[in-house]
Scaffold this motif. Structure first.
Motif, PDB file in Angstrom:
ATOM      1  N   PRO A  90       0.639  -1.194   0.116  1.00  0.00           N
ATOM      2  CA  PRO A  90      -0.269  -0.270   0.224  1.00  0.00           C
ATOM      3  C   PRO A  90       0.863   1.237   0.201  1.00  0.00           C
ATOM      4  CG  PRO A  90      -0.407  -1.374   1.688  1.00  0.00           C
ATOM      5  CD  PRO A  90       0.396  -2.029   0.938  1.00  0.00           C
ATOM      6  N   THR A  91       0.393   2.187  -0.707  1.00  0.00           N
ATOM      7  CA  THR A  91       1.258   3.610  -0.738  1.00  0.00           C
ATOM      8  C   THR A  91       0.810   4.485   0.253  1.00  0.00           C
ATOM      9  OG1 THR A  91      -0.464   3.912  -2.483  1.00  0.00           O
ATOM     10  CG2 THR A  91       1.769   3.530  -3.335  1.00  0.00           C
ATOM     11  N   ASP A  98      10.281  12.021   7.404  1.00  0.00           N
ATOM     12  CA  ASP A  98      10.245  11.290   8.341  1.00  0.00           C
ATOM     13  C   ASP A  98       9.261  10.172   8.553  1.00  0.00           C
ATOM     14  OD1 ASP A  98      10.202  10.353  10.487  1.00  0.00           O
ATOM     15  OD2 ASP A  98       9.323  12.350  12.308  1.00  0.00           O
ATOM     16  N   THR A  99       9.781   9.006   8.037  1.00  0.00           N
ATOM     17  CA  THR A  99       8.836   8.198   7.740  1.00  0.00           C
ATOM     18  C   THR A  99       9.086   6.645   8.563  1.00  0.00           C
ATOM     19  OG1 THR A  99      10.711   7.333   5.774  1.00  0.00           O
ATOM     20  CG2 THR A  99       9.416   8.864   4.895  1.00  0.00           C
ATOM     21  N   GLU A 100      10.303   7.181   9.699  1.00  0.00           N
ATOM     22  CA  GLU A 100      10.573   5.542  10.294  1.00  0.00           C
ATOM     23  C   GLU A 100       9.300   4.724  10.819  1.00  0.00           C
ATOM     24  OE1 GLU A 100      13.003   6.071  13.555  1.00  0.00           O
ATOM     25  OE2 GLU A 100      14.021   7.062  12.534  1.00  0.00           O
ATOM     26  N   VAL A 101       8.060   5.007  10.411  1.00  0.00           N
ATOM     27  CA  VAL A 101       7.675   4.193  11.728  1.00  0.00           C
ATOM     28  C   VAL A 101       6.427   3.548  10.165  1.00  0.00           C
ATOM     29  CG1 VAL A 101       5.336   4.145  12.923  1.00  0.00           C
ATOM     30  CG2 VAL A 101       7.405   5.701  13.597  1.00  0.00           C
ATOM     31  N   LEU A 102       5.633   4.452   9.507  1.00  0.00           N
ATOM     32  CA  LEU A 102       5.099   4.471   8.011  1.00  0.00           C
ATOM     33  C   LEU A 102       6.053   3.508   7.248  1.00  0.00           C
ATOM     34  CD1 LEU A 102       3.889   7.720   7.147  1.00  0.00           C
ATOM     35  CD2 LEU A 102       2.475   5.235   8.486  1.00  0.00           C
ATOM     36  N   LEU A 104       7.229   0.673   7.839  1.00  0.00           N
ATOM     37  CA  LEU A 104       6.661  -0.713   8.371  1.00  0.00           C
ATOM     38  C   LEU A 104       6.002  -1.207   7.426  1.00  0.00           C
ATOM     39  CD1 LEU A 104       8.257  -0.474  12.092  1.00  0.00           C
ATOM     40  CD2 LEU A 104       9.582  -1.341  10.106  1.00  0.00           C
ATOM     41  N   ILE A 105       4.448  -0.292   7.396  1.00  0.00           N
ATOM     42  CA  ILE A 105       3.672  -0.791   6.827  1.00  0.00           C
ATOM     43  C   ILE A 105       2.697  -0.097   5.659  1.00  0.00           C
ATOM     44  CG2 ILE A 105       1.888  -0.607   9.196  1.00  0.00           C
ATOM     45  CD1 ILE A 105       1.495   1.855   8.766  1.00  0.00           C
ATOM     46  N   ARG A 120      10.590   6.742  -4.302  1.00  0.00           N
ATOM     47  CA  ARG A 120       8.959   5.675  -3.741  1.00  0.00           C
ATOM     48  C   ARG A 120       9.791   4.744  -2.617  1.00  0.00           C
ATOM     49  NH1 ARG A 120      10.451   4.127  -8.151  1.00  0.00           N
ATOM     50  NH2 ARG A 120      11.270   1.490  -8.368  1.00  0.00           N
ATOM     51  N   GLY A 121       8.664   4.135  -1.328  1.00  0.00           N
ATOM     52  CA  GLY A 121      10.271   3.609  -0.826  1.00  0.00           C
ATOM     53  C   GLY A 121      10.916   2.515  -0.595  1.00  0.00           C
TER      54      GLY A 121
END
Ligand SMILES: [Zn+2]
Length: 127
Positions: A90-91, A98-102, A104-105, A120-121
């Protein structure tokens, strides 16, 4: 126009939008001036994928007091809950870096201040 503003517009293009427009509310409407960003996609009725021309037209719009914020909100609206065409996670759109937590999902599209673009991650460090 800031680099982030331009990058956000490019981000909308990268989602396959056929057209993009930014504008502001009529002076007669009074204060404050409200900026809007809107884009149009044409989806293949069979697959739901964006087509460069034609297809079933769908529009999205977002508004804000600042033009950059309007485009960033449009990015959020369009990208959040989508599916990355590369890694199929899912995007998630993040207007800053700041993306550290996101991370993971889902596949996070976040601001890269060095390259001045949204990356993109799943892209890793490849150019
Ligand atoms: Zn991805």
């Amino acid at each position: 126009m800031t680099p982030k503003f331009l990058a956000a517009v490019q981000m909308i293009e990268r989602t396959g939008a056929q057209s993009f427009r930014i504008g502001w509310s009529d002076e007669d409407d009074g204060e404050p001036t409200v900026w809007y960003a809107t884009a149009t996609w044409g989806r293949d009725p069979a697959t739901g994928r964006p087509m460069p021309k034609g297809g079933r037209l769908a529009h999205e719009a977002a508004a804000a007091i600042h033009p950059e914020q309007a485009v960033l909100r449009l990015c959020e609206q369009v990208i959040d809950g989508g599916e990355c065409s590369h890694c199929h996670l899912p995007t998630i759109f993040v207007p800053d870096s700041d993306t550290e937590v996101l991370d993971l999902i889902g596949c996070v599209y976040a601001w890269d201040p060095e390259l001045e673009t949204f990356r993109r991650g799943c892209e890793g460090d490849e150019p």
